[in-house]
Motif scaffolding. Structure first.
Motif, mmCIF file in Angstrom:
data_model
loop_
_atom_site.group_PDB
_atom_site.id
_atom_site.type_symbol
_atom_site.label_atom_id
_atom_site.label_comp_id
_atom_site.label_asym_id
_atom_site.label_seq_id
_atom_site.Cartn_x
_atom_site.Cartn_y
_atom_site.Cartn_z
ATOM 1 N N GLU A 71 -12.488 0.159 35.522
ATOM 2 C CA GLU A 71 -13.694 -0.460 35.033
ATOM 3 C C GLU A 71 -14.473 0.410 33.710
ATOM 4 O OE1 GLU A 71 -17.981 -1.535 36.725
ATOM 5 O OE2 GLU A 71 -16.669 -0.621 38.061
ATOM 6 N N GLY A 72 -14.455 -0.615 32.849
ATOM 7 C CA GLY A 72 -15.122 -0.153 31.460
ATOM 8 C C GLY A 72 -14.203 0.255 30.511
ATOM 9 N N SER A 73 -12.913 0.433 30.932
ATOM 10 C CA SER A 73 -11.996 0.902 29.952
ATOM 11 C C SER A 73 -11.491 -0.308 29.023
ATOM 12 C CB SER A 73 -10.763 1.410 30.684
ATOM 13 O OG SER A 73 -9.850 2.155 30.022
ATOM 14 N N GLY A 74 -10.679 0.241 28.064
ATOM 15 C CA GLY A 74 -10.069 -0.784 26.775
ATOM 16 C C GLY A 74 -8.672 -0.121 26.317
ATOM 17 N N SER A 75 -8.089 -1.116 25.642
ATOM 18 C CA SER A 75 -6.856 -0.630 24.947
ATOM 19 C C SER A 75 -6.933 0.564 24.128
ATOM 20 C CB SER A 75 -6.392 -1.708 23.972
ATOM 21 O OG SER A 75 -5.964 -2.819 24.858
ATOM 22 N N ILE A 76 -8.167 0.720 23.306
ATOM 23 C CA ILE A 76 -8.357 2.054 22.629
ATOM 24 C C ILE A 76 -9.880 2.127 22.967
ATOM 25 C CG2 ILE A 76 -8.649 2.960 20.384
ATOM 26 C CD1 ILE A 76 -6.681 1.114 19.239
ATOM 27 N N PHE A 77 -9.886 3.375 23.766
ATOM 28 C CA PHE A 77 -11.136 3.657 24.434
ATOM 29 C C PHE A 77 -11.765 5.034 23.986
ATOM 30 C CE2 PHE A 77 -12.886 4.749 29.073
ATOM 31 C CZ PHE A 77 -14.044 4.374 28.559
ATOM 32 N N MET A 78 -13.002 4.877 23.583
ATOM 33 C CA MET A 78 -13.669 6.199 23.248
ATOM 34 C C MET A 78 -14.792 6.690 24.222
ATOM 35 S SD MET A 78 -12.221 4.893 20.522
ATOM 36 C CE MET A 78 -12.678 3.364 20.438
ATOM 37 N N TRP A 79 -14.845 7.775 24.377
ATOM 38 C CA TRP A 79 -15.841 8.218 25.268
ATOM 39 C C TRP A 79 -16.238 9.624 24.864
ATOM 40 C CZ3 TRP A 79 -15.206 12.491 28.883
ATOM 41 C CH2 TRP A 79 -16.514 12.977 29.451
ATOM 42 N N SER A 80 -17.603 10.258 25.123
ATOM 43 C CA SER A 80 -17.792 11.585 24.490
ATOM 44 C C SER A 80 -19.044 12.012 25.589
ATOM 45 C CB SER A 80 -18.126 11.575 23.002
ATOM 46 O OG SER A 80 -18.769 13.121 23.126
ATOM 47 N N GLY A 81 -18.807 12.859 26.250
ATOM 48 C CA GLY A 81 -20.098 13.624 27.078
ATOM 49 C C GLY A 81 -20.885 14.269 26.497
ATOM 50 N N ASP A 82 -20.535 14.571 25.107
ATOM 51 C CA ASP A 82 -21.440 15.718 24.395
ATOM 52 C C ASP A 82 -22.341 14.643 23.196
ATOM 53 O OD1 ASP A 82 -22.165 17.581 22.522
ATOM 54 O OD2 ASP A 82 -20.364 18.665 22.797
ATOM 55 N N PRO A 83 -23.536 15.005 23.469
ATOM 56 C CA PRO A 83 -24.665 14.219 22.508
ATOM 57 C C PRO A 83 -24.412 14.597 21.184
ATOM 58 C CG PRO A 83 -25.935 15.832 23.837
ATOM 59 C CD PRO A 83 -24.308 15.858 24.445
ATOM 60 N N ASP A 84 -23.823 15.639 20.897
ATOM 61 C CA ASP A 84 -23.943 16.327 19.425
ATOM 62 C C ASP A 84 -22.495 15.598 18.821
ATOM 63 O OD1 ASP A 84 -23.497 17.683 16.848
ATOM 64 O OD2 ASP A 84 -23.997 19.455 17.881
ATOM 65 N N THR A 85 -22.794 14.539 17.706
ATOM 66 C CA THR A 85 -21.950 13.854 17.239
ATOM 67 C C THR A 85 -20.814 14.726 16.406
ATOM 68 O OG1 THR A 85 -23.092 13.434 15.393
ATOM 69 C CG2 THR A 85 -23.150 11.845 16.915
ATOM 70 N N SER A 86 -21.317 15.700 16.157
ATOM 71 C CA SER A 86 -20.384 16.648 14.912
ATOM 72 C C SER A 86 -19.216 17.421 16.039
ATOM 73 C CB SER A 86 -21.017 17.673 14.535
ATOM 74 O OG SER A 86 -21.442 18.711 15.423
ATOM 75 N N HIS A 87 -19.597 17.245 17.224
ATOM 76 C CA HIS A 87 -18.402 17.641 18.367
ATOM 77 C C HIS A 87 -17.378 16.562 18.391
ATOM 78 C CE1 HIS A 87 -21.369 21.051 20.087
ATOM 79 N NE2 HIS A 87 -20.917 21.047 18.565
ATOM 80 N N PHE A 88 -17.635 15.491 18.045
ATOM 81 C CA PHE A 88 -16.465 14.330 18.182
ATOM 82 C C PHE A 88 -16.551 13.611 16.923
ATOM 83 C CE2 PHE A 88 -15.638 10.314 20.929
ATOM 84 C CZ PHE A 88 -14.148 10.568 20.934
ATOM 85 N N SER A 89 -15.468 13.908 16.070
ATOM 86 C CA SER A 89 -15.710 13.418 14.922
ATOM 87 C C SER A 89 -14.323 13.547 13.996
ATOM 88 C CB SER A 89 -16.882 14.449 13.908
ATOM 89 O OG SER A 89 -16.043 15.734 13.630
ATOM 90 N N ASP A 90 -14.240 12.815 12.686
ATOM 91 C CA ASP A 90 -13.161 12.564 11.765
ATOM 92 C C ASP A 90 -12.034 12.188 12.522
ATOM 93 O OD1 ASP A 90 -14.904 13.748 9.808
ATOM 94 O OD2 ASP A 90 -14.652 15.776 10.822
ATOM 95 N N CYS A 91 -11.886 11.153 12.926
ATOM 96 C CA CYS A 91 -10.746 10.157 13.656
ATOM 97 C C CYS A 91 -10.176 8.939 12.703
ATOM 98 C CB CYS A 91 -11.058 10.089 14.945
ATOM 99 S SG CYS A 91 -9.661 9.269 15.814
ATOM 100 N N LEU A 92 -9.027 9.344 12.369
ATOM 101 C CA LEU A 92 -8.547 7.808 11.635
ATOM 102 C C LEU A 92 -7.611 7.180 12.833
ATOM 103 C CD1 LEU A 92 -7.098 9.417 8.630
ATOM 104 C CD2 LEU A 92 -9.153 7.846 8.655
ATOM 105 N N VAL A 93 -7.942 5.839 12.944
ATOM 106 C CA VAL A 93 -7.352 4.923 13.620
ATOM 107 C C VAL A 93 -6.781 3.683 12.962
ATOM 108 C CG1 VAL A 93 -7.180 3.485 15.812
ATOM 109 C CG2 VAL A 93 -8.943 5.535 15.815
ATOM 110 N N TYR A 94 -5.619 3.653 12.471
ATOM 111 C CA TYR A 94 -5.076 2.831 11.478
ATOM 112 C C TYR A 94 -3.703 2.413 11.684
ATOM 113 C CZ TYR A 94 -2.665 6.523 8.742
ATOM 114 O OH TYR A 94 -1.871 7.579 8.503
#
Length: 521
Positions: A340-363
């Motif tokens: 439930e709640g998943s997808g083909s490409i799925f992003m999740w972060s349990g850390d509210p600091d966006t700098s801890h989940f950054s700089d990703c290229l999906v192309y």
């Protein structure tokens, strides 16, 4: 060249009996020796080919030297846990193998089949067996700690923890290993914050039907290939399937091929399909870059019909910063079948600091999903600098869903195989773009809601990573409306071209890039 010389040397040694007219030759202190073991032997024998030892308990009492070879009679079973502590040398590795054609079976029963600590080991053509994850075994199958390790042609099954575990290893090659019917994981590479495992190659391996550890009630189990706390790892031409179906808990779950708290990991030319998780639990996906991943890439992979996400990009709270990772030229077909709640490409972060989940290229990826969302952001998906360029997304209903944070979409193709598609809460690409600025560049719409005209059909049954190039159904037709319509990623965003597209063609092949995984002339 040195590795080829080593392998030739150990094959030659195993073909010799070190005897003249049945008499054992005297051994000098610097002369490597071959020891033979057969169920028809005796433990008071000399250990030669004509007079082999009988048991693992006898072998555990030997004192080995650099260059020695330990040969078990093929098609015979040896009960016990083989334990060796030895620092051999690069010129004279210690070799464990089978002789007589075929593979010997090391049955660890309740314990490990083999525990090695030291340096310069060659392990080749051996089966490791345990009494089963629910049958009395409570350990890993093969556990190795050390440096310069070469493993090839090994099958490991029936262990409660991992079929093969490399712990605090530096310089290891794992080839043509089959790990099945184990509990925690098929193949597990692990280091620590203080001592990373380094320079690891996992190639041409299969992890299948590793269901879960019945004693692990607090964390995931049932993984295919799992790498943690490591640096410089290549996972190449491997397969993971039907893992994780008997994890004995709800919560975070297993994945076919994944890694966490690691740097410079490449996963390429792999197939992860029909992996599972416990009923009502999370995950059960194909591939995953999890918490603390840096400077890593997934490329040229195929994921299909996994219960969880095809490609998970996850960051758990408390992990090291997740940054500078890449997903390119990969395929996802009908992933997220039941989680439930998943997808083909799925992003999740349990850390509210966006700098801890950054700089990703999906192309330059291709997603087809008739059962779930193509691009899914979890309610907690705080990210910064996630860029989605030149992908093809085909779905129905909400083709992208979840809250927006720091992601950017540009130059992607969006299409439906049936009915309408929605972009989060917007009814069309134009509405989404005008309201949010997504799929626009310099004020101009660069995304496309158009049929890319792929060959099809989209369902696949491919299981051999060496045949990925035969997936012609995911190539663009000559009359595609997106020919040369991909964004120039290098000139616009300084993204260097990939070595080639999914099929080995140069990038670009014509006047410009095409969206998706395939270039056309």
């Amino acid at each position: 060249m040195q590795r080829l010389f080593i392998l030739f040397s150990f094959c030659f040694i195993c073909s010799q009996s070190f005897s003249v007219y049945g008499q054992a030759l005297p051994q000098t202190s610097n002369q490597p020796r071959a020891y033979y073991v057969s169920t028809s032997g005796r433990d008071d024998n000399a250990g030669t080919r004509t007079r082999p030892f009988k048991s693992i308990s006898r072998i555990n009492r030997l004192v080995f030297s650099a260059g020695d070879t330990l040969c078990f009679r093929s098609n015979e079973e040896f009960l016990g846990s083989l334990k060796i502590n030895l620092a051999a040398t690069a010129e004279k590795p210690f070799v464990i193998t089978s002789y007589g054609g075929g593979r010997a079976n090391l049955n660890g029963g309740q314990k490990e089949a083999l525990v090695f600590q030291g340096a310069h080991l060659v392990l080749k053509n051996i089966n490791a067996k345990g009494w089963g994850r629910k049958g009395g075994n409570s350990t890993d199958g093969i556990r190795i700690k050390g440096e310069d390790i070469y493993i090839e042609g090994v099958k490991t099954e029936g262990f409660q923890k991992s079929g093969l575990e490399l712990s605090d290893c530096t310089g290891a090659v794992v080839k043509k290993v089959t790990a099945r019917y184990n509990g925690f994981s098929g193949i597990h590479v692990i280091g620590s914050m203080r001592s990373l495992s380094r320079n690891i190659i996992i190639q041409d391996c299969t992890t299948a039907n590793n269901p879960g550890d019945p004693t692990n009630l607090t964390n995931h189990s049932g993984n295919g290939i799992l790498v943690g706390f490591s640096d410089s790892v290549l996972i190449d031409h491997c397969t993971a399937t039907n893992n994780g179906w008997d994890m004995p808990r709800k919560g975070n779950g297993p994945v076919g091929i994944w890694t966490y708290e690691s740097n410079r990991v490449t996963i390429q030319y792999c197939i992860s399909y029909r992996n599972r998780t416990a009923k009502g639990a999370k995950d059960g996906g194909g591939f995953d870059f999890d918490g603390g991943m840096t400077n890593s890439v997934m490329q040229y992979c195929l994921s299909y019909e996994n219960e969880g996400a095809g490609y998970g990009l996850f960051q758990y709270n408390g992990a090291s910063p997740w940054r500078n990772n890449m997903l390119r030229y990969c395929i996802s077909i009908n992933d997220a079948t039941s989680t439930e709640g998943s997808g083909s490409i799925f992003m999740w972060s349990g850390d509210p600091d966006t700098s801890h989940f950054s700089d990703c290229l999906v192309y330059q990826n291709l997603v087809y999903n008739a059962v779930a969302t193509a691009v899914q952001f979890e309610q907690e998906s705080f990210n910064k600098g996630f860029f989605f360029y030149n992908n093809i997304f085909i779905g129905s209903g909400k083709i992208i869903d979840g809250p927006s944070s720091g992601e950017r979409f540009a130059g992607n193709v969006w299409w439906t195989f049936k009915g309408n598609i929605r972009f989060r809460d917007y009814a069309s690409l134009n509405q989404w773009a005008d309201s949010t600025g997504q799929e626009k560049w310099n004020g101009q719409l660069v995304g496309k809601q158009v049929n890319p005209l792929l060959h099809g059909p989209f369902i696949t049954r491919l299981t051999d990573p060496h045949k990925l190039h035969t997936l012609h159904e995911y190539q663009l037709r000559e009359n595609t409306p997106v020919k040369n319509q991909g964004l120039d990623l290098y000139n616009l965003f300084q993204i260097p071209p990939a070595p080639h597209d999914f099929y080995g063609n140069k990038v670009p092949r014509g006047k410009g890039l095409e969206p998706g995984i395939a270039e056309i002339e």
